[in-house]
Design an enzyme around this catalytic site. Structure first.
Site, PDB file in Angstrom:
ATOM      1  N   LYS A  50      16.560   7.828 -46.237  1.00 15.93           N
ATOM      2  CA  LYS A  50      16.017   8.759 -45.245  1.00 15.93           C
ATOM      3  C   LYS A  50      16.806   8.678 -43.948  1.00 15.93           C
ATOM      4  O   LYS A  50      17.037   9.683 -43.284  1.00 15.93           O
ATOM      5  CB  LYS A  50      14.528   8.476 -45.015  1.00 15.93           C
ATOM      6  CG  LYS A  50      13.666   8.999 -46.159  1.00 15.93           C
ATOM      7  CD  LYS A  50      12.271   8.425 -46.192  1.00 15.93           C
ATOM      8  CE  LYS A  50      11.564   8.869 -47.470  1.00 15.93           C
ATOM      9  NZ  LYS A  50      10.332   8.129 -47.750  1.00 15.93           N
ATOM     10  N   GLN A  94       5.947   4.572 -44.899  1.00 15.88           N
ATOM     11  CA  GLN A  94       6.263   4.468 -46.325  1.00 15.88           C
ATOM     12  C   GLN A  94       5.099   3.814 -47.071  1.00 15.88           C
ATOM     13  O   GLN A  94       4.607   2.754 -46.673  1.00 15.88           O
ATOM     14  CB  GLN A  94       7.558   3.660 -46.510  1.00 15.88           C
ATOM     15  CG  GLN A  94       8.091   3.632 -47.920  1.00 15.88           C
ATOM     16  CD  GLN A  94       8.635   4.988 -48.396  1.00 15.88           C
ATOM     17  OE1 GLN A  94       9.129   5.788 -47.612  1.00 15.88           O
ATOM     18  NE2 GLN A  94       8.520   5.241 -49.681  1.00 15.88           N
ATOM     19  N   ASP A 119       4.854  14.101 -43.846  1.00 15.77           N
ATOM     20  CA  ASP A 119       4.511  13.909 -45.256  1.00 15.77           C
ATOM     21  C   ASP A 119       3.424  14.906 -45.697  1.00 15.77           C
ATOM     22  O   ASP A 119       3.191  15.079 -46.892  1.00 15.77           O
ATOM     23  CB  ASP A 119       3.914  12.504 -45.475  1.00 15.77           C
ATOM     24  CG  ASP A 119       4.948  11.469 -45.909  1.00 15.77           C
ATOM     25  OD1 ASP A 119       5.875  11.841 -46.637  1.00 15.77           O
ATOM     26  OD2 ASP A 119       4.784  10.289 -45.525  1.00 15.77           O
TER      27      ASP A 119
HETATM   28  N1  GUN Z   1       6.036   6.530 -51.212  1.00 11.08           N
HETATM   29  C1  GUN Z   1       6.483   7.211 -52.293  1.00 11.08           C
HETATM   30  N2  GUN Z   1       6.697   8.495 -51.985  1.00 11.08           N
HETATM   31  C2  GUN Z   1       6.378   8.632 -50.687  1.00 11.08           C
HETATM   32  C3  GUN Z   1       6.392   9.743 -49.793  1.00 11.08           C
HETATM   33  O1  GUN Z   1       6.748  10.885 -50.128  1.00 11.08           O
HETATM   34  N3  GUN Z   1       6.004   9.462 -48.530  1.00 11.08           N
HETATM   35  C4  GUN Z   1       5.601   8.242 -48.127  1.00 11.08           C
HETATM   36  N4  GUN Z   1       5.212   8.085 -46.877  1.00 11.08           N
HETATM   37  N5  GUN Z   1       5.574   7.194 -48.932  1.00 11.08           N
HETATM   38  C5  GUN Z   1       5.953   7.405 -50.197  1.00 11.08           C
END
Ligand code: GUN
Length: 283
Positions: A50, A94, A119
């Site tokens: 990211k 995350q 998200d």
């Molecule tokens: N863990 C796995 N996929 C995601 C996601 O799209 N966003 C977040 N915040 N955590 C994750």
């Protein structure tokens, strides 16, 4: 005839280039804060990717790598601080949070200001998606919809079967397909005779997280097969839920793992962060 392989990597690169071009026109650059609690290796990989995506798109980014024992209170305080900072447009915590430390994920997600919730996990944003009036779409389902659009696959009038009912993928995916006039069935681990339902799918989305859950006998010839999962097989190789090679023989379109939905999820996060920057008046 073998299926067309949907190239998520190429489409994600195109999407990110478009986002970078748009971001360059803003008064100030979009900013993303990524919080990682603990040292889960898969999460570490996602977070590093990211940061690289932010660099590619010309975004400001900040990473907060916190020890597993940080605790709920300190985590909420960090979110509060980030909510107030104007250079931060998006906040991503995350998931999953470390097990065995008494974290409350829902409380953390509720703390993120809805306008910074890139998200789209906050109940306000989830509710807005439900009524079809939203600022952000959750990244993975939105990435799937972009792939369908790119390959001129219209869900209207199709039977769309989503296997998996998570808040992150299955449920919102079903809703987005419904918004595009698909006839949607959601299946899950307690669905009896799963194959009898998946075999009816014109568009089949697998989002469970079980290696080889979807075998060729469960797929209608000519179906579009989207594999959202990210598993490791017994040999340690990355794979999805779909038994790829035999299913690719009978499907019309199929997404690979890796190189399918994963890169699109990340590209959509960049798009959501750009949207957040606009919401915060950076246009
Ligand atoms: N863990 C796995 N996929 C995601 C996601 O799209 N966003 C977040 N915040 N955590 C994750």
């Amino acid at each position: 005839m073998a299926a067309t392989i949907i190239d998520g990597k190429a489409l994600a690169a195109k999407k990110k280039a478009q986002v970078a071009e748009q971001a360059a026109k803003l008064k100030s650059r979009p900013g993303l804060a990524v919080i990682l609690v603990g040292d889960d290796p898969a999460s570490r990989v996602y977070v590093t990717s990211k940061r690289r995506d932010c660099e590619e798109c010309g975004f400001y980014s900040e990473e907060f790598a916190l020890p597993a024992e940080t605790g709920q209170k300190a985590l909420l305080e960090l979110v509060d601080t980030l909510n107030e900072r104007p250079e931060i447009d998006g906040i991503l915590c995350q998931l999953p949070l470390p097990k065995g430390y008494d974290y409350d994920e829902q409380e953390v997600l509720l703390h993120i200001a809805p306008s910074k919730d890139v998200d789209a996990f906050h109940p306000t944003n989830v509710g807005k998606i439900m009524i079809g009036d939203y600022d952000f779409l959750p990244c993975t389902p939105a990435g799937v919809m972009e792939m369908l659009k790119e390959y001129n696959i219209d869900p209207a009038g199709k039977h769309c079967v989503v296997v998996g009912r998570s808040n992150i993928v299955g449920k919102p995916q079903a809703m987005l397909l419904l918004h595009k006039h698909g006839t949607v069935t959601i299946c899950h681990s307690r669905t009896p005779d799963l194959a009898s339902i998946t075999r009816q799918a014109d568009i089949l989305v697998a989002a469970v997280g079980r290696v080889n859950l979807i075998t060729a006998d469960m797929v209608k010839p000519g179906a579009v097969v989207i594999d959202v999962a990210m598993n490791r097989n017994a040999a340690g190789k990355l794979c999805g839920d779909v038994d790829f090679a035999p299913v690719a023989e009978i499907a019309s379109y199929i997404t690979p793992v890796p190189g399918g939905v994963g890169p699109m999820t990340r590209a959509m996060l960049m798009e959501n962060t750009l949207t957040a920057a606009r919401l915060h008046g950076k246009e």
